[in-house]
Design a protein around this motif. Structure first.
Motif, short mmCIF file in Angstrom:
data_model
loop_
_atom_site.label_atom_id
_atom_site.label_comp_id
_atom_site.label_asym_id
_atom_site.label_seq_id
_atom_site.Cartn_x
_atom_site.Cartn_y
_atom_site.Cartn_z
N CYS A 143 0.81 -1.22 0.00
CA CYS A 143 0.00 0.00 0.00
C CYS A 143 0.85 1.27 0.00
CB CYS A 143 -0.92 0.03 1.22
SG CYS A 143 -2.14 -1.28 1.30
N LEU B 164 -1.20 9.81 -2.05
CA LEU B 164 -2.13 10.61 -1.27
C LEU B 164 -1.39 11.68 -0.47
CD1 LEU B 164 -4.51 7.80 0.07
CD2 LEU B 164 -4.98 9.46 -1.76
N MET C 290 -6.12 8.28 -9.11
CA MET C 290 -6.67 8.09 -7.77
C MET C 290 -7.50 6.81 -7.69
SD MET C 290 -6.68 9.37 -4.79
CE MET C 290 -7.23 8.17 -3.60
N THR C 291 -8.21 6.49 -8.76
CA THR C 291 -8.99 5.25 -8.80
C THR C 291 -8.09 4.03 -8.67
OG1 THR C 291 -10.64 6.32 -10.21
CG2 THR C 291 -10.67 3.92 -10.11
N VAL D 10 -6.90 3.75 -5.05
CA VAL D 10 -7.91 3.16 -4.17
C VAL D 10 -7.95 1.65 -4.34
CG1 VAL D 10 -10.37 3.03 -3.67
CG2 VAL D 10 -9.31 5.25 -4.07
N ALA E 74 -7.26 -1.07 -1.59
CA ALA E 74 -8.40 -1.89 -1.18
C ALA E 74 -8.08 -3.37 -1.16
CB ALA E 74 -9.59 -1.61 -2.10
#
Length: 296
Positions: free
Chosen positions: A251, A258, A272-273, A276, A280
């Motif tokens: 991560c 970020l 950004m997608t 995530v 996730a």
């Protein structure tokens, strides 16, 4: 596992602060300052512990010394290959390739020994993380000024080598924990080869070091976002499941993005997608009810 999460967040803050603000010489300077400080600080802490009446000092033994030598080599390969890759390709792409290959490497290392019975359900998660990392790396490369194909290929190989070595660090750290080598002892001795090589590189770039104020600022930031987080990470790696720790560490590039965006960097919705998604998958994996796994 909490220690691994805390270390990732602290490192992400530091990476966000450094993103686009340092030169390659600064990178080696940060390596020297952070890792030499770790050697000095934790050797001093270890000496105080050994002098304490209640300190439980365990001799390293042959296995502990052998593992520390392996960790020195793996640490040097990880950081130096990664920094070299930064000079050949965008930092975001290098970060994702390095972090994304980690879970696959750990899975392979756990699957190789005959006495180990790996959980094959880990493989899809590791493969998905690596796939997302490759897509994210390509996105970063497309968003930046493209260089020569040969440079991109060389940088990619170096980043993957760094990630492979980082996966080895997780496994070696777990074995040091099993050998009852304290995290303070590991942190005192794992960086010798790295800061010596960094110092040798800096000796050829003395005219690029900057002012004492600049060096002092880099030292303070590296202490808070490299030295301390790596100690916290060492504690986590020695006490956590190796594969799950590798998933959490994957991560780091997303958290770095970020952090950099929050500190004034560019913000892109498609990127950004991907961030995530990259966060996730490891998060969902670590939330699964997997209470016991074979020791690394």
């Amino acid at each position: 596992m909490v220690c691994v999460v805390v270390a990732v967040v602290l490192q992400a803050v530091g990476n966000g602060l450094f993103d686009g603000r340092i030169s390659s010489t600064d990178s080696f300077l940060i390596s020297f300052l952070a890792f030499f400080s770790a050697a000095v600080i934790f050797n001093a802490v270890g000496a105080l512990q050994r002098r304490g009446a209640t300190a439980a000092h365990v001799a390293l033994g042959h296995r502990g010394r052998r593992l520390l030598v392996q960790l020195n080599v793996a640490t040097a390969v990880t950081f130096l290959c990664f920094y070299l890759s930064l000079s050949l390709m965008p930092s975001g792409a290098a970060s994702f390739l390095e972090a994304g290959v980690g879970p696959l490497v750990i899975f392979a290392l756990l699957a190789i020994p005959r006495h180990t019975n790996p959980a094959w359900r880990d493989l899809p998660a590791a493969a998905l993380v690596f796939g997302l990392a490759c897509v994210s790396a390509w996105r970063f490369y497309q968003d930046s000024a493209p260089g020569h194909t040969s440079a991109l290929l060389a940088g990619s190989v170096l980043a993957l080598v760094a990630g492979t070595s980082a996966g080895c660090i997780g496994l070696i750290s777990r074995r040091l924990g099993e050998a009852q080598v304290a995290p303070v002892t590991v942190s005192a001795h794992r960086f010798h080869l790295t800061y010596i090589i960094a110092l040798c590189v800096l000796a050829t770039r003395t005219d690029q070091l900057g002012s004492p104020g600049h060096i002092g600022q880099l030292w303070l930031i590296s202490l808070l976002t490299v030295t301390i987080p790596l100690f916290v990470l060492q504690i986590g790696l020695q006490r956590s499941d190796t594969f799950r720790a590798g998933m959490v560490m994957s991560c780091l590039p997303a958290c770095t993005y970020l952090s950099a965006s929050a500190l004034g960097g560019e913000f892109d919705v498609p990127t950004m997608t991907l961030m995530v998604a990259a966060v996730a998958v490891p998060a969902l994996f670590t939330m699964c009810t997997r209470r016991s796994r074979p020791a690394a």
